[in-house]
Design a protein around this motif. Structure first.
Motif, mmCIF file in Angstrom:
data_model
loop_
_atom_site.group_PDB
_atom_site.id
_atom_site.type_symbol
_atom_site.label_atom_id
_atom_site.label_comp_id
_atom_site.label_asym_id
_atom_site.label_seq_id
_atom_site.Cartn_x
_atom_site.Cartn_y
_atom_site.Cartn_z
ATOM 1 N N LYS A 1 0.663 -1.507 -0.030
ATOM 2 C CA LYS A 1 -0.357 -0.099 -0.411
ATOM 3 C C LYS A 1 0.959 1.150 -0.153
ATOM 4 O O LYS A 1 0.414 2.425 -0.879
ATOM 5 C CB LYS A 1 -1.203 -0.228 1.157
ATOM 6 N N VAL A 2 1.887 1.149 1.014
ATOM 7 C CA VAL A 2 2.566 2.527 0.563
ATOM 8 C C VAL A 2 3.661 2.644 -0.721
ATOM 9 O O VAL A 2 3.558 3.772 -1.324
ATOM 10 C CB VAL A 2 4.019 2.566 2.311
ATOM 11 N N ALA A 3 4.150 1.559 -1.381
ATOM 12 C CA ALA A 3 4.760 1.652 -2.565
ATOM 13 C C ALA A 3 3.642 1.749 -3.177
ATOM 14 O O ALA A 3 3.645 3.067 -4.079
ATOM 15 C CB ALA A 3 5.213 0.311 -3.150
ATOM 16 N N LYS A 4 2.273 1.104 -3.297
ATOM 17 C CA LYS A 4 1.251 2.043 -4.675
ATOM 18 C C LYS A 4 1.226 3.238 -3.823
ATOM 19 O O LYS A 4 0.672 4.102 -5.369
ATOM 20 C CB LYS A 4 0.060 1.169 -4.464
ATOM 21 N N SER A 5 0.743 4.149 -3.065
ATOM 22 C CA SER A 5 0.456 5.500 -2.956
ATOM 23 C C SER A 5 2.171 6.113 -3.162
ATOM 24 O O SER A 5 1.547 7.204 -4.022
ATOM 25 C CB SER A 5 0.733 5.574 -1.078
#
Length: 182
Positions: free
Chosen positions: A60-64
């Motif tokens: 989720k961090v990478a996607k953000s």
């Protein structure tokens, strides 16, 4: 004309960007408190019981970051192995600079790192210093419970994926400093 980043709430991190706007493409900068994956966070911080372990948050961090299309990301509370896993999620062009707040390189040493997409930015210079009376030495001052640090870097914008460092004279500066509570 200069583009200046913003000051986030104290529990996040501080990021300021001075970016030359002479080109047609903006340099996008973001700041991210990725939250430490320390043993404390798992046990006492409630990460395991609340479904927010690093394993559950990493993608989720990478996607953000990908959705934000940032070239440079100021981070807070990242452990070296967390940042390495995040870089792997972001892709082969991503790199990091910065040191940990304790400065010993241990697995529990939280970094205030700058992540950057090396296909869009070239690292020119970097320095980590302690927000204390002795900024060149791992230290704390002024009643801080933990050492507070800042990582400053100078980047050169890259033009196109095959660009070399000398093709552009435009520079971007970003500083990120820890401001977590206690």
């Amino acid at each position: 004309n200069f583009l200046m980043g913003s000051l986030w709430p104290l529990w996040l991190s501080f990021a300021e960007a001075l970016v030359s706007s002479g080109g047609d493409e903006a340099v996008l900068v973001m700041t991210f408190n990725i939250r430490t994956a320390s043993r404390w966070a798992l046990r006492d911080g409630g990460d395991a019981s609340n479904g927010r372990t690093w394993r559950e948050r990493k993608a989720k961090v990478a996607k953000s970051i990908a959705i934000g299309k940032a070239s440079i990301v100021g981070t807070q509370e990242g452990l070296a192995w967390q940042l390495d896993e995040l870089l792997a999620e972001l892709g082969p062009g991503w790199r990091r600079c910065g040191r940990g707040r304790v400065g010993d390189g241990s697995d529990d040493d939280e970094l205030v790192a700058l992540l950057y997409d090396s296909t869009r930015a070239t690292l020119v210079d970097t320095n980590t210093f302690w927000l204390s009376e002795t900024p060149d030495t791992p230290s704390k001052s002024w009643g801080a419970a933990l050492p507070r640090i800042a990582t400053v870097a100078t980047f050169r914008r890259r033009r196109g994926s095959a660009a070399s460092e000398s093709e552009s004279s435009e520079s971007s500066e970003l500083s990120s400093s820890s401001s977590s509570s206690s």
